[in-house]
Motif scaffolding. Structure first.
Motif, short mmCIF file in Angstrom:
data_model
loop_
_atom_site.label_atom_id
_atom_site.label_comp_id
_atom_site.label_asym_id
_atom_site.label_seq_id
_atom_site.Cartn_x
_atom_site.Cartn_y
_atom_site.Cartn_z
N VAL A 54 20.90 97.63 -50.78
CA VAL A 54 19.49 97.35 -51.10
C VAL A 54 19.18 95.87 -50.83
CG1 VAL A 54 17.75 97.29 -52.91
CG2 VAL A 54 19.36 99.20 -52.80
N HIS A 55 20.09 94.99 -51.25
CA HIS A 55 19.87 93.55 -51.06
C HIS A 55 19.80 93.18 -49.58
CE1 HIS A 55 20.44 91.41 -55.10
NE2 HIS A 55 20.31 92.69 -55.37
N ALA A 56 20.40 93.99 -48.72
CA ALA A 56 20.40 93.70 -47.29
C ALA A 56 19.13 94.19 -46.59
CB ALA A 56 21.62 94.33 -46.63
N LEU A 57 18.30 94.97 -47.29
CA LEU A 57 17.06 95.46 -46.68
C LEU A 57 16.10 94.29 -46.44
CD1 LEU A 57 16.43 98.67 -48.85
CD2 LEU A 57 17.42 98.55 -46.54
N THR A 58 15.34 94.40 -45.38
CA THR A 58 14.39 93.33 -45.04
C THR A 58 12.99 93.91 -44.87
OG1 THR A 58 14.89 93.63 -42.68
CG2 THR A 58 16.15 91.95 -43.87
N ALA A 59 12.00 93.03 -44.88
CA ALA A 59 10.62 93.46 -44.69
C ALA A 59 10.48 94.20 -43.36
CB ALA A 59 9.69 92.26 -44.73
N GLY A 60 9.79 95.34 -43.42
CA GLY A 60 9.61 96.16 -42.23
C GLY A 60 10.57 97.33 -42.14
N THR A 61 11.62 97.34 -42.99
CA THR A 61 12.58 98.43 -42.98
C THR A 61 11.94 99.69 -43.55
OG1 THR A 61 14.41 96.88 -43.32
CG2 THR A 61 14.85 99.20 -43.77
N ARG A 62 12.15 100.81 -42.88
CA ARG A 62 11.64 102.10 -43.37
C ARG A 62 12.70 102.74 -44.27
NH1 ARG A 62 7.15 104.54 -40.80
NH2 ARG A 62 6.21 103.13 -39.28
N VAL A 63 12.25 103.23 -45.42
CA VAL A 63 13.13 103.89 -46.37
C VAL A 63 12.45 105.18 -46.83
CG1 VAL A 63 14.22 101.77 -47.19
CG2 VAL A 63 12.15 102.61 -48.33
#
Length: 332
Positions: free
Chosen positions: A125-134
């Motif tokens: 989760v901490h590695a997710l960045t803005a623009g990532t689709r989940v």
């Protein structure tokens, strides 16, 4: 022409009952219509409750804690939720984890969750960045906030996430309330700047030398208050032990770890496809033991409500191996 045949009257007179005959005929016609309707009814389709979302922003909230702002790709409003609700976050790796919604229920333009980094899932989760689709499922609520005239909130560390919307709802309703917020130190405690200071006691362990006891966490509780408590197991245990001495009207807990096994008995499970027989000790769950030999077996909440770890049994039933205890032959 043949005379109509009516059933006999119930008064024993021997005469025929026209009203009863009519009711029997209507009932028969209704059954025929129901059969026809049933044959024409389309099959029930499973509802897909997954929500494709986009990470709009990632923000550091405290040491080891980030918040995620999640929105729909098309900008439409999200499903409504109430304080205490959580969502299932389906991570790119395939892992699923539950996170409490900690934004405002009145603002459905986005969801906000906060995650402390404590393992592989939270690191992802901490590695997710803005623009990532989940993808998420929910919202669901296993920690409902019930209307009451007074509240006493106890939050430990990241346990503030479900409590924060409750505090704002209690403040908006004009209820009498208090919050005791404890943690390792102030730097590790998220959302301190979003709490109304007048009714909140911040209680970091580093400033007091030791963790707070249950009795201390329940000090200054409003008379007849409903108690809401969320955080690590030692804190919850302390509150539960000392709660009997108070005049609490109702008590609600949410934990971030599996419930302890009380008065457990050892048993044996057979993994049919793997050809393994495992002994489960009295103080452990089937999930714990199975993961030692099948580390990729899916799980999530470890408290029995999400269903991620549910496994088919040889007898045709389903077993949630994080909480269901007893001998079984599992399709693993």
């Amino acid at each position: 022409m043949t005379a109509p045949q009516f059933p006999p009257r119930l008064d024993g007179s021997g005469r025929r009952d026209r009203l009863m005959s009519t009711l029997v005929a209507v009932g028969a016609a209704y059954r025929r219509l129901a059969e026809i309707s049933g044959r024409r009814r389309p099959p029930v389709r499973e509802v897909d409750r997954r929500l494709p979302l986009v990470v709009e922003a990632v923000r550091t909230e405290a040491d080891g804690v980030v918040s995620l702002r999640l929105v729909r790709p098309d900008g439409n409003p999200l499903p409504a939720w109430r304080p205490g609700a959580h969502i299932d976050l389906l991570l790119p790796s395939g892992m699923v984890r539950q996170y409490s919604l900690c934004g405002s229920p009145s603002d459905l333009s986005h969801y906000r969750i906060a995650v402390r980094r404590i393992g592989s899932a939270s690191a992802e989760v901490h590695a997710l960045t803005a623009g990532t689709r989940v993808t998420v499922r929910g919202p669901r609520n296993a920690f409902p906030f019930v209307a009451a005239p007074a509240y006493h909130f106890v939050a430990g560390g990241i346990g503030i996430t479900p409590i924060l919307p409750m505090v704002h709802r209690a403040e908006a309703s004009g209820a009498d309330w208090r919050l005791v917020y404890t943690g390792r130190d102030r730097e590790s405690m998220p959302f301190l700047d979003e709490l109304p200071a007048e009714r909140v006691r911040i209680r970091p362990d580093t400033e007091f030398g030791i963790p707070a006891s249950g009795a201390e966490l329940l000090e200054e509780m409003p008379t007849g208050a409903s108690v809401y408590c969320c955080g690590p197991m030692p804190m919850i245990t302390g509150v539960r032990v000392d709660l009997a001495r108070t005049g609490a009207a109702a008590v609600y807990f949410e934990r971030f770890s599996p419930p302890p096994i009380v008065d457990g008995q050892p048993f044996r499970v057979v993994l049919r496809r793997s050809g393994l027989t495992l002994d489960v000790p009295a103080d452990r769950s089937t999930l714990d033991v199975v993961r030692e030999v099948l580390p990729d077996v899916p799980y999530s909440c470890r408290q029995g409500f999400c269903g991620t770890c549910e496994v088919a049994a040889e007898d045709g039933g389903r077993v949630r191996i994080c909480v269901d205890r007893g001998p079984a032959v599992l399709e693993l």
